[in-house]
Every structure is written in C-alpha cells, then in structure tokens.
Design an enzyme around this catalytic site. Structure first.
Site, short mmCIF file in Angstrom:
data_model
loop_
_atom_site.label_atom_id
_atom_site.label_comp_id
_atom_site.label_asym_id
_atom_site.label_seq_id
_atom_site.Cartn_x
_atom_site.Cartn_y
_atom_site.Cartn_z
N GLU A 121 1.02 -1.19 -0.04
CA GLU A 121 -0.22 -0.05 -0.01
C GLU A 121 1.01 1.43 0.16
O GLU A 121 0.74 2.01 1.03
CB GLU A 121 -1.01 -0.02 1.19
CG GLU A 121 -1.91 -1.24 1.17
CD GLU A 121 -2.73 -1.24 2.33
OE1 GLU A 121 -2.40 -0.71 3.33
OE2 GLU A 121 -3.68 -1.93 2.56
N GLU A 227 -5.49 -10.74 -1.76
CA GLU A 227 -6.48 -10.79 -0.76
C GLU A 227 -7.99 -10.99 -1.21
O GLU A 227 -8.74 -10.08 -0.57
CB GLU A 227 -6.07 -9.45 0.09
CG GLU A 227 -4.69 -9.42 0.54
CD GLU A 227 -4.38 -8.10 1.32
OE1 GLU A 227 -5.27 -7.70 2.13
OE2 GLU A 227 -3.18 -7.88 1.38
C1 GLA Z 1 -4.87 -4.91 3.98
C2 GLA Z 1 -3.40 -5.85 4.49
C3 GLA Z 1 -3.87 -6.97 4.97
C4 GLA Z 1 -5.00 -7.01 6.11
C5 GLA Z 1 -6.13 -6.31 5.47
C6 GLA Z 1 -7.27 -6.06 6.51
O1 GLA Z 1 -5.41 -5.30 2.89
O2 GLA Z 1 -2.75 -5.82 3.32
O3 GLA Z 1 -2.68 -7.53 5.74
O4 GLA Z 1 -4.57 -6.24 7.25
O5 GLA Z 1 -5.80 -5.04 5.08
O6 GLA Z 1 -7.41 -7.26 7.28
#
Ligand code: GLA
Length: 322
Positions: A121, A227
């Site tokens: 990020e 994710e």
């Molecule tokens: C972001 C992070 C993850 C996790 C999510 C929320 O996407 O990369 O590691 O913390 O937020 O759970």
C-alpha cells in the site's frame, strides 16, 4: 472437481491460529497455498528489546509444511502499525538495518516461503503519489528501492518479490499503480511482480482489472491476486439479515467474470489468494461496517461450496476439455 486442481496457478488463503483450528479441513482440502494474516508483518513482530515474536508464525508454518501447503510472505514494509516507540527514532541506516535483520531472520526461519510482499500500500490517492510514511520520512524517498534491494540480497533469487497494493478497482488508482510499477522497472529495482489485493464487491466493473492486468503484463511483471473477496454490499450501503438469493447470484456472476479474466492472464498470474476462508469466518463482518454480516467468499457459513464456487469449477472444467 476442485478449483485448486483446475487452475493453472496456486490457490491460497490467509490463515491465523483460530482459522487453522476451526477450518482445518476446508484449508487442507481446497487450497494449496497460505499466507499468514498478521503473523509475519514486520511492524507487529518486533518487540521493544528488538527481539521478534514468531510464536504464531512458527505454528502456522509448521501447519503449512505438514499439510504440503506453499507459503507466501506478507509483509515487510507497511505504514499501518509502525512501532514508533521502537523504530521511530532510528537513523536512515539504522532503520534499513532493522529491515535487513528482520528479512534475514524470516529467510532463515521460514526457508520455503516462495514470495514476499516487500512493500504494501505505497500509493496514496489522497497524496496523489507515493504515500508519506515513517519509512519514507526516516529513510528518504528511495526507501522502496532500498527495501527491494535488501529483500533480494537476503531472500535470494528464487523468492519472488512483490509490490502489493489496495483499492485497485478504479481508474485513477489503477493509473497510479501502473505509474509506480513503471518507475520501479525503469530504475531496475529487483521486483518480480505486483500483488493486487482484490477486496472487491459484487458491484465491481471487471473491465478495469483487464486494463490493469494488461499493463502489468506489458511491463513484463508477474501478478498475484493476494487478498480476494467479493462483498455482497456496495461499500457501506445495505445490511442483510439473510443474504437474498439474487445478491448471491450477482456475486457468483462477478466471481465467474473475475476468474475468466484471470484465465486470460494465466501467463501473468501465478496465485489467487483469498483473505477469508469462508463466510463463517470473515473479517468483512466488521469492515467497512462494524458488526454487519457479509458473505464474501466462495464457501458458505458451514464451509460448503457456494454457487459462485460451482460456476467457477464448471467453467474451468469445460475449458480443460476444449
Ligand atoms: C490490508 C492488508 C492486510 C490486512 C487487510 C485487512 O489489505 O494488506 O494485511 O490487514 O488490510 O484485514
């Protein structure tokens, strides 16, 4: 037939201690790769005495190795949870050294990890560019390049190194990600690919992803979906007690479109990873709205495959026959 047997890439999920206790069969039967939800985040592991807390990671790693699951590392450098008291007063060189020491420790302790998020990020829409973080403030603007170099030196050539990014579903952000990736490639930073978090909803415009994947491919980079989940809500709108069938159908449609797209880019994508194991255990019950039930995965609250799962299986099986 199972998705993991039909896909041309790894199929993974994020795990923690509770998840492996309560959903062991689902993880072992349906996935072939795992990542640890919080257990390997540098910010969360370093203690005041500069030692590391690897208790949970050790258990998760043992579980993965025992069950023949590949392990993906997440994450070395992230602005969230920066331990100001421990690292906030270090000099540039000292902080770089701490990142190196941590990377060296995880490389030694968890040798089978095949890929790492080196940075997570880093592009901010609000700042219209690279996010200002304690890492950029202390180390300087070149912190990303420096961290990738450290990761390559400490993890070796066989481990894939990723820039992982969030909110990659709308064009302005997508352009920012591509710009950042181009810059890293041009500077010959030792990066292997881009991680796309893919925390999307069933209201997503899938064509934006095609544009992003095409650009990642053009840059000669790999991609991992890191994710994934498809929320049944359009962000904070709505709150169902029971999810209406038409919404689950809509979700199944978006899942299928996304997996079709992933198939089109199967030379670029080498992992599709979920952030929750099933609707019975999802962090989306508390985000972006606290205490609102969501059903964002491919498995229902009893860990059984949903319509979305079966449609993907049918599509992949048919494709295999052609
Ligand atoms: C972001 C992070 C993850 C996790 C999510 C929320 O996407 O990369 O590691 O913390 O937020 O759970």
């Amino acid at each position: 037939m199972k998705i993991k047997d039909l896909l041309g890439c790894k199929f993974g999920v994020a795990i923690n201690e509770d998840v492996i206790k309560n959903h062991k069969n689902l993880i072992v039967n349906e996935f072939n790769s795992v990542t640890f939800e919080n257990a390997l985040k540098f910010n969360y592991r370093i203690k005041e005495n500069l030692d590391y807390d690897f208790k949970e990671a050790d258990k998760l790693y043992e579980f993965a190795v025992k069950n023949n699951l590949s392990v993906r590392g997440h994450c070395l450098v992230w602005h969230v949870g920066f331990p100001q008291k421990i690292l906030g007063n270090l000099s540039r060189d000292e902080l770089l050294n701490e990142i190196r020491r941590y990377t060296r420790s995880v490389a030694k302790r968890y040798p089978s990890i095949y890929a790492w998020d080196v940075v997570n990020e880093i592009y901010s829409m609000a700042e219209k560019g690279l996010r200002k973080t304690p890492f950029s403030e202390i180390i300087g603007e070149d912190y990303i390049e420096e961290c990738f170099k450290i990761a390559r030196e400490e993890l070796g050539n066989k481990v894939e190194l990723y820039y992982n990014e969030e909110d990659e579903w709308f064009m302005p952000k997508i352009k920012g990600i591509i710009k950042t990736a181009k810059r890293l490639v041009k500077k010959k930073v030792p990066i292997d690919g881009i991680g796309l978090q893919c925390h999307i909803s069933c209201y997503e415009d899938v064509s934006n992803y095609r544009y992003l994947l095409e650009n990642i491919k053009k840059l000669g980079l790999k991609c991992q979906i890191t994710e994934m989940e498809v929320s049944v809500y359009d962000w904070t709108d709505g709150n169902y007690k029971v999810c209406p069938q038409e919404v689950l159908d809509k979700q199944a449609k978006v899942y299928l479109e996304m997996f079709k797209l992933f198939e089109d880019y199967k030379d670029t994508i080498n992992l599709i990873n979920f952030w929750s194991v099933s609707d019975g255990c999802t962090w989306r019950d508390n985000w972006p709205v606290i205490n609102r039930k969501d059903w964002p995965t491919l498995f229902d609250e009893e860990d059984n495959p949903k319509k979305a799962y079966n449609q993907i299986v049918n599509y992949l099986a048919q494709k295999e026959q052609v």
